[in-house]
Design a protein around this motif. Sequence first.
Motif, PDB file in Angstrom:
ATOM      1  N   LEU A   1      11.936 -51.803  99.326  1.00  0.00           N
ATOM      2  CA  LEU A   1      12.042 -51.903 100.476  1.00  0.00           C
ATOM      3  C   LEU A   1      13.581 -52.218 101.079  1.00  0.00           C
ATOM      4  N   VAL A   2      14.201 -52.741 100.331  1.00  0.00           N
ATOM      5  CA  VAL A   2      15.711 -53.154 100.667  1.00  0.00           C
ATOM      6  C   VAL A   2      16.344 -51.888 100.709  1.00  0.00           C
ATOM      7  N   ALA A   3      16.088 -51.000  99.361  1.00  0.00           N
ATOM      8  CA  ALA A   3      16.814 -49.852  99.042  1.00  0.00           C
ATOM      9  C   ALA A   3      16.461 -48.729 100.322  1.00  0.00           C
ATOM     10  N   ALA A   4      15.005 -48.805 100.768  1.00  0.00           N
ATOM     11  CA  ALA A   4      14.889 -47.844 101.560  1.00  0.00           C
ATOM     12  C   ALA A   4      15.545 -48.327 103.289  1.00  0.00           C
ATOM     13  N   GLY A   5      16.305 -49.584 103.265  1.00  0.00           N
ATOM     14  CA  GLY A   5      16.906 -49.867 104.413  1.00  0.00           C
ATOM     15  C   GLY A   5      15.821 -50.442 105.349  1.00  0.00           C
ATOM     16  N   LEU A   6      14.773 -50.724 105.046  1.00  0.00           N
ATOM     17  CA  LEU A   6      13.656 -51.483 106.060  1.00  0.00           C
ATOM     18  C   LEU A   6      14.118 -52.862 106.135  1.00  0.00           C
ATOM     19  N   VAL A   7      14.215 -53.624 104.990  1.00  0.00           N
ATOM     20  CA  VAL A   7      14.555 -55.131 105.147  1.00  0.00           C
ATOM     21  C   VAL A   7      15.663 -55.468 104.451  1.00  0.00           C
ATOM     22  N   LYS A   8      16.052 -56.834 104.485  1.00  0.00           N
ATOM     23  CA  LYS A   8      17.243 -57.389 103.745  1.00  0.00           C
ATOM     24  C   LYS A   8      16.959 -58.803 103.266  1.00  0.00           C
ATOM     25  N   ARG A   9      17.594 -59.261 102.211  1.00  0.00           N
ATOM     26  CA  ARG A   9      17.398 -60.761 101.761  1.00  0.00           C
ATOM     27  C   ARG A   9      18.609 -61.269 102.457  1.00  0.00           C
ATOM     28  N   VAL A  10      18.140 -62.615 103.102  1.00  0.00           N
ATOM     29  CA  VAL A  10      19.391 -63.446 103.527  1.00  0.00           C
ATOM     30  C   VAL A  10      19.144 -64.524 102.675  1.00  0.00           C
ATOM     31  N   ALA A  11      20.075 -65.148 102.130  1.00  0.00           N
ATOM     32  CA  ALA A  11      20.256 -66.332 101.312  1.00  0.00           C
ATOM     33  C   ALA A  11      20.262 -67.755 102.437  1.00  0.00           C
ATOM     34  N   GLN A  12      19.484 -68.570 102.213  1.00  0.00           N
ATOM     35  CA  GLN A  12      19.146 -69.585 103.468  1.00  0.00           C
ATOM     36  C   GLN A  12      20.337 -70.893 102.727  1.00  0.00           C
ATOM     37  N   PRO A  13      20.564 -71.726 103.644  1.00  0.00           N
ATOM     38  CA  PRO A  13      21.364 -73.115 102.979  1.00  0.00           C
ATOM     39  C   PRO A  13      20.772 -73.721 101.973  1.00  0.00           C
ATOM     40  N   ASN A  14      21.406 -74.083 101.046  1.00  0.00           N
ATOM     41  CA  ASN A  14      20.979 -74.933  99.930  1.00  0.00           C
ATOM     42  C   ASN A  14      21.856 -76.102  99.367  1.00  0.00           C
TER      43      ASN A  14
ATOM     44  N   ALA B   1      10.115 -41.428 106.421  1.00  0.00           N
ATOM     45  CA  ALA B   1      10.671 -40.656 105.210  1.00  0.00           C
ATOM     46  C   ALA B   1      10.443 -41.557 104.216  1.00  0.00           C
ATOM     47  N   TRP B   2      10.669 -42.654 104.375  1.00  0.00           N
ATOM     48  CA  TRP B   2      10.705 -43.709 103.301  1.00  0.00           C
ATOM     49  C   TRP B   2       9.390 -43.867 102.435  1.00  0.00           C
ATOM     50  N   THR B   3       8.361 -43.346 103.073  1.00  0.00           N
ATOM     51  CA  THR B   3       7.127 -43.514 102.138  1.00  0.00           C
ATOM     52  C   THR B   3       6.898 -42.394 101.042  1.00  0.00           C
ATOM     53  N   ALA B   4       7.703 -41.500 101.133  1.00  0.00           N
ATOM     54  CA  ALA B   4       7.967 -40.523 100.220  1.00  0.00           C
ATOM     55  C   ALA B   4       8.847 -40.895  98.988  1.00  0.00           C
ATOM     56  N   ARG B   5       9.656 -42.027  99.237  1.00  0.00           N
ATOM     57  CA  ARG B   5      10.382 -42.213  98.108  1.00  0.00           C
ATOM     58  C   ARG B   5       9.851 -42.711  96.710  1.00  0.00           C
TER      59      ARG B   5
END
Length: 205
Positions: free
Chosen positions: A68-81, A149-153
Amino acid sequence: MNRTGVAFAALAGLTTGACQAQSPSDAEALTQVRAAVDGIPVCAPLVSGSWPIEFSAEALATPGIDALVAAGLVKRVAQPNPTKERERVRIEPVSTDKSDVRLFRINDNSPPQPQLCFGHKQVESVRVEPDGGTGQRLRYTYRIVGAPAWTARPDIRAAYPFLAPLLDKPQLAREAAFLEKGQWQFPGKADRSGNGDLEITILFK
């Protein structure tokens, strides 16, 4: 035939004719179902049923999330730790402007549900069958069209193998329509939100 028999036969003929007149033809039924169903989006929960999507970095380090990240749909965001314990990550949409990523609410007071939409319904055929009582019910088949288009990846298809059979062949709808006053009616009307179409609780994770 005596008068009673003639009267009964005539009444039966009128009753049968009324029922036949009340039932839409196959072409009319198809038109009615298409008007109610065509264009309904097909969506599934994204990673979690609730928002925000926040788990340990380890839990969200999956091939599905990677795809999903590679397809540009979502991103991971690090949270305060601040405690330097287990790292936590939040999953966020890259863009909420895209129609295939959305925060869905059942009503104004309900919490947002993160969803990914991957096409919309297009009815192909209808079938009328007995409903187990004295009436009839209608079931229909549909295709999911307009898939992004991402569904065909390849990485998406490998991570989410349910997509190929959903997108590549007709589907039999779970819900049935019932005849009422000459019209096929869907319980609660056809849900045009696309919410709850699929039986699998969490698909995109």
